[in-house]
Scaffold this motif. Structure first.
Motif, PDB file in Angstrom:
ATOM      1  N   ILE A   1       0.839  -1.203   0.000  1.00 26.69           N
ATOM      2  CA  ILE A   1       0.000   0.000   0.000  1.00 26.69           C
ATOM      3  C   ILE A   1       0.874   1.252   0.000  1.00 26.69           C
ATOM      4  CG2 ILE A   1      -1.614   1.352   1.391  1.00 26.69           C
ATOM      5  CD1 ILE A   1      -2.845  -1.322   2.287  1.00 26.69           C
ATOM      6  N   GLU A   2       0.560   2.149  -0.913  1.00 29.20           N
ATOM      7  CA  GLU A   2       1.268   3.421  -0.992  1.00 29.20           C
ATOM      8  C   GLU A   2       0.313   4.555  -0.635  1.00 29.20           C
ATOM      9  OE1 GLU A   2       2.681   3.534  -4.997  1.00 29.20           O
ATOM     10  OE2 GLU A   2       4.352   2.152  -4.615  1.00 29.20           O
ATOM     11  N   GLY A   3       0.857   5.623  -0.081  1.00 28.57           N
ATOM     12  CA  GLY A   3       0.018   6.770   0.247  1.00 28.57           C
ATOM     13  C   GLY A   3      -0.648   6.635   1.602  1.00 28.57           C
ATOM     14  N   THR A   4      -1.662   7.485   1.820  1.00 27.55           N
ATOM     15  CA  THR A   4      -2.290   7.589   3.141  1.00 27.55           C
ATOM     16  C   THR A   4      -3.700   7.013   3.198  1.00 27.55           C
ATOM     17  OG1 THR A   4      -3.071   9.812   2.563  1.00 27.55           O
ATOM     18  CG2 THR A   4      -0.950   9.641   3.724  1.00 27.55           C
ATOM     19  N   HIS A   5      -4.150   6.393   2.124  1.00 21.90           N
ATOM     20  CA  HIS A   5      -5.519   5.865   2.108  1.00 21.90           C
ATOM     21  C   HIS A   5      -5.521   4.339   2.015  1.00 21.90           C
ATOM     22  CE1 HIS A   5      -7.074   9.921   1.760  1.00 21.90           C
ATOM     23  NE2 HIS A   5      -6.227  10.142   0.766  1.00 21.90           N
ATOM     24  N   GLY A   6      -4.637   3.720   2.763  1.00 22.29           N
ATOM     25  CA  GLY A   6      -4.544   2.268   2.744  1.00 22.29           C
ATOM     26  C   GLY A   6      -5.736   1.609   3.397  1.00 22.29           C
TER      27      GLY A   6
END
Length: 357
Positions: A253-258
């Motif tokens: 998962i990348e980013g902040t919305h995993g």
């Protein structure tokens, strides 16, 4: 012999629906109820679009079939409903009779046999790894100990420049030693001590551990079937399986919305043949889905093979160990992955008391 069409309808292995002239569902067989996770009472008189989506291929195909005489087939289309993972299917829509205008919708999943075949291949691969790992661990430990000991002796009389090299040798031998420890996990070929295991308790333990560490910033969503019976298994080993898969999901998962979703369900129709022509039933289904970058397509058929990894610092032993543990439980594990959605599905047998076996 008098044909009992109701009986034939009920035992059809593929989901079948009857759609009336108003594009509403009027009948569904047992496989269709299982697909929709709803009873015929709940489905009856529902619009096709309610179940499959107003703009879905199925809804459009039914509209086309209703306006012309004859049957329509669509091959290899993605069918998803009720927020479930899409499944590749062949879809047949045809008239039941010309008077009523009723249509028969038959959905045939095409990927099931392929997934089962891959899972069974992974089981065979896991057995091969067991034999290989025992030999490797034994053959590598002795020379590795010698290299480490020699480096320590050299460091006693080494100058500063040489000390850097001996430290490097010791660091690398420790790293290889840890890798051998992981390989040795495969050499334990003892039968699993089966007991009744509440899958939801094990999943919750895995989630709590993940949230307290490597997956602290990821949203977890659970969708448990509360009526699920106990699995036949080893709770600690299954915990290792779930933690391994969740860790892989978190790392993808990348980013902040995993987001990682855990879903359990019961599917009584999944069986396969094991040694001695004995049939193994694996009705308990656990699906772990993430919204990460996915697994490269080139690796999809090899992800359960040892030393196959897409990570720059990965050992490629996590998923082979998952495959070995699940095979030892008499279960199956499979994976579907596209960008933004990867699902690992584990199927396990239920616990039966000795009197029921």
């Amino acid at each position: 012999m008098t044909l009992n069409y109701e009986q034939i309808w009920s035992v059809l292995p593929f989901p079948a629906f009857v759609v009336n002239v108003n594009n509403r569902l009027s009948h569904a067989n047992a496989a269709a109820e299982q697909l929709a996770k709803s009873s015929i009472k709940q489905l009856r008189d529902k619009d096709v679009g309610y179940l499959f989506g107003q703009d879905s291929v199925i809804a459009n195909t039914i509209s086309q079939a209703g306006s012309k005489i004859g049957s329509l087939m669509h091959y290899n289309i993605e069918v998803g409903l009720n927020d479930t993972e899409p499944v590749t299917c062949n879809v047949h829509v045809g008239p039941l009779d010309s008077k009523s205008g009723d249509l028969l919708l038959l959905i045939q999943p095409t990927g099931v046999a392929l997934k089962m075949s891959r899972s069974l291949t992974h089981m065979a691969a896991a057995r091969s790894v067991v034999a290989m790992s025992a030999m490797l661990a034994h053959e590598l430990r002795n020379p590795l100990a010698g290299i480490s000991g020699a480096a320590q002796l050299l460091s006693m009389n080494a100058d500063e420049a040489d000390l850097e090299l001996t430290d490097l040798i010791e660091t690398e031998t420790r790293r290889i030693g840890k890798l051998i420890d992981r390989v040795e996990n495969f050499s334990d070929n003892r039968p699993v001590a089966l007991a009744a295991v509440n899958i939801h308790d094990v999943l919750d333990r895995a989630v709590r551990a993940a949230q307290a560490g490597f997956a602290s910033g990821i949203e977890f969503v659970v969708d448990y079937d509360p009526s699920l019976p106990d699995a036949a298994g080893d709770g600690d080993q299954l915990l290792q399986v779930f933690q391994n898969i969740i860790k892989n999901a978190a790392e993808a998962i990348e980013g902040t919305h995993g987001r990682i979703k855990l879903r359990t369900s019961y599917n009584s129709g999944v069986k396969f043949t094991v040694a001695g022509n004995r049939t193994q039933n694996v009705p308990l289904q656990i699906a772990i889905t993430d919204n990460g970058v996915g697994i490269p397509e080139a690796l999809m058929e090899e992800i359960f093979d040892p030393f196959v990894t897409s990570k720059s610092n990965g050992s490629g032993l996590g998923l082979p160990l998952v495959s070995k543990i699940i095979a030892g439980h008499g279960g199956l594990v499979e994976c579907d992955s596209t960008f933004g959605r990867t699902t690992f599905t584990i199927r396990l047998p239920i616990w039966r008391h000795k009197t029921e076996r």
